[in-house]
Design an enzyme around this catalytic site. Structure first.
Site, mmCIF file in Angstrom:
data_model
loop_
_atom_site.group_PDB
_atom_site.id
_atom_site.type_symbol
_atom_site.label_atom_id
_atom_site.label_comp_id
_atom_site.label_asym_id
_atom_site.label_seq_id
_atom_site.Cartn_x
_atom_site.Cartn_y
_atom_site.Cartn_z
ATOM 1 N N ASP A 1 0.794 -1.230 0.000
ATOM 2 C CA ASP A 1 0.000 0.000 0.000
ATOM 3 C C ASP A 1 0.823 1.275 0.000
ATOM 4 O OD1 ASP A 1 1.135 -0.005 2.490
ATOM 5 O OD2 ASP A 1 -0.690 -0.566 3.556
ATOM 6 N N GLU B 1 -0.695 -8.833 -1.390
ATOM 7 C CA GLU B 1 -1.291 -8.257 -0.163
ATOM 8 C C GLU B 1 -2.462 -7.332 -0.526
ATOM 9 O OE1 GLU B 1 0.277 -5.216 2.870
ATOM 10 O OE2 GLU B 1 1.158 -7.063 3.591
ATOM 11 N N GLU C 1 -2.157 5.244 2.871
ATOM 12 C CA GLU C 1 -2.150 3.851 2.423
ATOM 13 C C GLU C 1 -3.532 3.298 2.090
ATOM 14 O OE1 GLU C 1 -0.512 5.069 5.005
ATOM 15 O OE2 GLU C 1 1.603 4.580 4.700
ATOM 16 N N HIS D 1 5.992 4.657 13.258
ATOM 17 C CA HIS D 1 6.451 5.577 12.216
ATOM 18 C C HIS D 1 5.349 6.147 11.335
ATOM 19 C CE1 HIS D 1 6.098 1.720 10.073
ATOM 20 N NE2 HIS D 1 5.680 2.478 9.088
ATOM 21 N N ARG E 1 2.618 8.076 9.233
ATOM 22 C CA ARG E 1 2.417 9.513 9.007
ATOM 23 C C ARG E 1 1.331 10.079 9.916
ATOM 24 N NH1 ARG E 1 4.497 12.051 3.954
ATOM 25 N NH2 ARG E 1 5.915 10.477 3.180
ATOM 26 N N HIS F 1 12.947 4.432 13.137
ATOM 27 C CA HIS F 1 12.799 4.620 11.686
ATOM 28 C C HIS F 1 13.631 5.817 11.228
ATOM 29 C CE1 HIS F 1 10.557 5.392 7.915
ATOM 30 N NE2 HIS F 1 9.986 4.197 8.055
#
Ligand code: UD1
Ligand code: UDP
Length: 387
Positions: A98, A120, A134, A211, A213, A244
């Protein structure tokens, strides 16, 4: 008979880990000419995966820049991928998951009428801003894809609800479990000297990775406050947090957790080290998608640091809980598990709702069947009940 040319497009760490077993299998398959193109939406974190799994790309668009915008990745990836698609003329393009690379890869293939296989497929929260971007990337991939490799029956049902043809949706399991089967070893020795010397019997390890957004800023701050509260309330715990590379993640995590005597902030670990650290941890707290899938397979309870998840299978199997992103909710849920050994034991059961290690083989065989190179389709993935 002529080889089938399959172009795989990979941009980030999770795509690398989840595509690695499939790409290795395609490379070994005589009927297939496997070509890998990186967008390198991630750089160091992707290179780490490729060198670990010994995978060589044929093309590398090298597009990452510091604090990049979604528009930057999309525009550069689309332009770069078009050139590769025109040059290679693959029979099929494979994308995974994604990310923005995945969405741009699908779109670039569509513009040249190349069928797309989506690995996926079918994960949904039905909330267009969570995870952002995503959820919408996934929906775009589903509209474009020709073959949908759904990891579970729930993801298959999501695609059916959107009106996609049942004969193009295949329940394969998630390739992340294929990867996990090759990485976890009982006698594993960590490269990192601190991890190598650490006595995992003397502390209960909290392993954290966050991590997303939508968690940047205030939610990530709340997560850090909650971790400090937990370290203070439970003196037998120790926190590992591989941070990250995103500067917006690093600034917050280092500001609030650096220097704590029972917290160790690490650079992103290679997947072998990370998987083996998961296997030695007491409790995992994360907003990562892949980690939510891996932890149940290792029998490690997970607190999901989000308000919604597109991976409800582990919640249903009782090995994950949705903890949200507020300091109070995280502390309350984690404390419950750290205090109550029977509640903990009920969650710490190995379950494999996401795969059985055979996903790559199924995907490869479905692709060969699609092109008339196999007579029959593989049996779909079907999970067994938790131990
Ligand atoms: C991306 C994906 C997300 C996935 C995550 C996995 C999108 C929009 N987001 O998010 O779905 O969960 O990867 O980790 O596709 N950086 C480095 N080195 C690296 C990687 C990143 O320095 O190896 C820094 C760069 O400054 C970069 C920033 O991190 O600009 C953000 O990277 P980006 O790929 O845009 O977003 P992620 O949050 O990593
Ligand atoms: N991972 C890793 N090193 C780390 C943290 C995570 O190799 O330090 C692996 C993890 O095991 C999983 C994948 O990275 O396979 C998940 O990627 P990420 O969390 O970056 O993205 P997401 O799954 O949320 O899209």
């Amino acid at each position: 008979m002529q080889e089938l040319k399959i172009l795989s497009i990979v941009g980030t760490r999770p795509e690398g880990i989840k595509m690695a077993p499939l790409i290795r299998l395609l490379e070994k398959t005589a009927e297939i000419n496997s070509v890998l193109c990186l967008t390198a939406q991630h750089r160091e974190m992707l290179d780490q995966v490729l060198s670990l799994f010994k995978i060589q790309p044929r093309y590398d668009l090298n597009l990452m820049k510091e604090s990049q915008s979604l528009t930057h990745i999309t525009a550069r990836a689309l332009e770069g991928l078009e050139k590769i698609i025109l040059q290679e003329k693959p029979q099929m393009v494979l994308v995974q998951g994604d990310t923005t690379t995945t969405m741009a890869g699908s779109l670039a293939a569509f513009y040249h009428k190349i069928p797309v296989g989506h690995v996926e497929a079918g994960l949904r929260t039905w909330d267009k801003y969570a995870p952002f971007p995503e959820e919408i990337n996934r929906r775009i991939n589903s509209v474009i894809a020709e073959l949908h490799f759904a990891p579970t029956d729930i993801s298959r049902q999501n695609l059916l609800r959107e009106g996609l043809p049942a004969e193009k949706i295949f329940v394969t399991g998630n390739t992340v479990i294929d990867a996990l089967k090759t990485t976890v070893q009982p006698g594993f020795v960590f490269d990192d000297p601190f991890l190598r010397e650490f006595d995992f019997n003397s502390s209960r390890v909290l392993l954290v990775e966050a991590h997303r957004r939508e968690n940047l800023g205030r939610p990530l701050q709340e997560i850090c406050f909650a971790l400090r509260d937990l370290l203070q309330a439970f003196p037998d715990t120790f926190l590992f947090f591989p941070v990250h590379k995103n500067p917006a993640v690093r600034s917050t995590v280092y500001q609030y957790l650096e220097g704590h005597p029972r917290a160790r902030l690490l650079e992103p670990l290679d997947a072998f080290s990370f998987h083996n650290l998961m296997a030695r941890s007491y409790l995992i707290l994360t907003d990562s998608g892949g980690i939510q899938e891996e932890a149940p397979a290792l029998g490690r309870p997970v607190l999901v640091l989000r308000d919604v998840t597109e991976r409800p299978e582990a919640l249903a199997a009782g090995t994950a809980l949705l903890a949200g992103t507020s300091r109070e909710s995280i502390v309350e849920m984690a404390s419950g598990l750290l205090r109550d050994s029977s509640a903990y034991a009920a969650m710490a059961r190995a379950a494999n709702p996401y795969g059985d290690g055979m996903a790559s083989e199924r995907i490869r065989d479905i692709i060969l069947h699609y092109f008339g190179r196999r007579r029959s389709l593989p049996e779909p993935f079907s999970p067994v009940s938790p131990n």
